[in-house]
Design an enzyme around this catalytic site. Structure first.
Site: not given
Length: 352
Positions: A136, A202, A290, A319-320
């Site tokens: 990332s 967030r 992703d 993505h994580d």
């Protein structure tokens, strides 16, 4: 065991935009021992809200008995500029005014983050990195540092990142900053300013990190009668609150802007030419589902970095997955590094 240290850069640090930081402090952690040849360095670049303790946030890939272990390697991870885990950040005191910077902190770029890594490497007497790895925002730093050609990087591993930040990624970041700035306390010049906004930011970010399938698997309701108090809603609130307990809105604001700045072609002939200048053995890993950094962005890196290997994985975490799928990453990276050693041996035999 890790060792935590602070590097105080005694000269002014010149940012890419021409502004200066009169004082620069870099927090970093090391694991293991640097060998006599200084050729066992593994350098990890962290992502947006992580810190220098790579064995904590990338556990399963770094640490005792894992691929990158301190018994064999000298592992370094530095907290990035602007983050508040020990490196100079917006919460620090401006030596000119005697007050905390907050929103007067100078904006910085991914290229500046890479330059801070270079300063730390020079301070530590390191001129060669065996493996430089990042995912990332960490991958963006690693790519920039490799292109700068200021240090020898034998192996470069880029995970779930890109050559330049796309309008899609910038739009996500701006949406988060709009959420932060909608919280009027963000302009209060207080360490806890903007916390409600950060919580909302967030929540926005998390939607780009995960997948539709992941939410349906983990946040689905067990009954049909509910009309409120949904698990998914509670989860979003909890994740926002969790970040607020360990981070601040000002660092988040500036780091998302730094991510927006990412473009390896800036000031160079082109993005493609910049990637072609990378001399390292390179492995690029993308995540098929992703949502934030679509896999075509990693395919682009793999296509234009000379001799690069490209591999993809599918993760329910989207993505994580770059932080979670450590078993898969261990196999891919381990095989790549073994092949890299074998290629090196073949070259030596040819020379002989």
């Amino acid at each position: 065991m890790s060792s935590t240290a602070i590097y105080h850069h005694k000269k002014s640090f010149n940012l890419e935009n021409g502004k200066q930081l009169r004082e620069l402090r870099v927090a970093y952690q090391t694991y293991g021992t640097l060998n006599a040849n200084k050729d066992n360095v593994i350098w990890a670049c962290h992502a947006l809200t992580a810190n220098a303790d790579v064995a904590d946030w990338w556990k399963g890939l770094f640490g005792d008995k894992y691929l990158f272990n301190p018994a064999e390697h000298f592992i370094i991870c530095a907290n990035v500029l602007g983050s508040h885990y020990g490196t100079t950040s917006p919460l620090d005191t401006d030596p000119v005014t005697g007050n905390p910077y907050y929103l007067s902190f100078p904006e910085f770029t991914i290229r500046d983050l890479a330059q801070v890594h270079q300063l730390l490497a020079e301070h530590l007497g390191i001129s060669k990195i065996k493996v430089l790895i990042g995912g990332s925002l960490g991958g963006q730093q690693a790519a920039e540092w490799a292109i700068s050609n200021q240090i020898e990087i034998e192996n470069l591993i880029l995970v779930a990142c890109n050559a330049y930040q796309t309008p899609w990624g910038i739009a996500f970041n701006e949406s988060q900053r709009l959420a932060i700035s909608a919280d009027r306390s963000f302009f209060s010049q207080q360490p806890d300013g903007g916390m409600k906004g950060l919580q909302a930011a967030r929540s926005i970010a998390l939607l780009s990190y995960r997948t539709y399938e992941a939410y349906n698997a983990t946040q689905v309701e067990s009954v049909n009668e509910k009309t409120g108090d949904f698990r998914a809603a509670s989860y979003q609130k909890y994740q926002g609150e969790k970040l607020c307990r360990r981070f601040n809105a000002y660092s988040y604001w500036y780091l998302t802007k730094a991510m927006d700045s990412h473009n390896v072609g800036r000031g160079r002939t082109s993005v493609i030419d910049a990637l072609k200048s990378i001399k390292s053995n390179t492995l690029v890993i993308g995540i098929e589902n992703d949502f934030l950094f679509p896999i075509n962005e990693q395919e682009f890196l793999g296509k234009h970095i000379p001799g690069a290997e490209f591999h993809s994985i599918k993760s329910a975490y989207g993505h994580d997955g770059f932080l979670i799928e450590t078993d898969i990453l261990t196999n891919m990276i381990g095989t790549f590094l073994k092949d890299s050693v074998n290629k090196k041996i073949v070259k030596l035999h040819k020379i002989a």
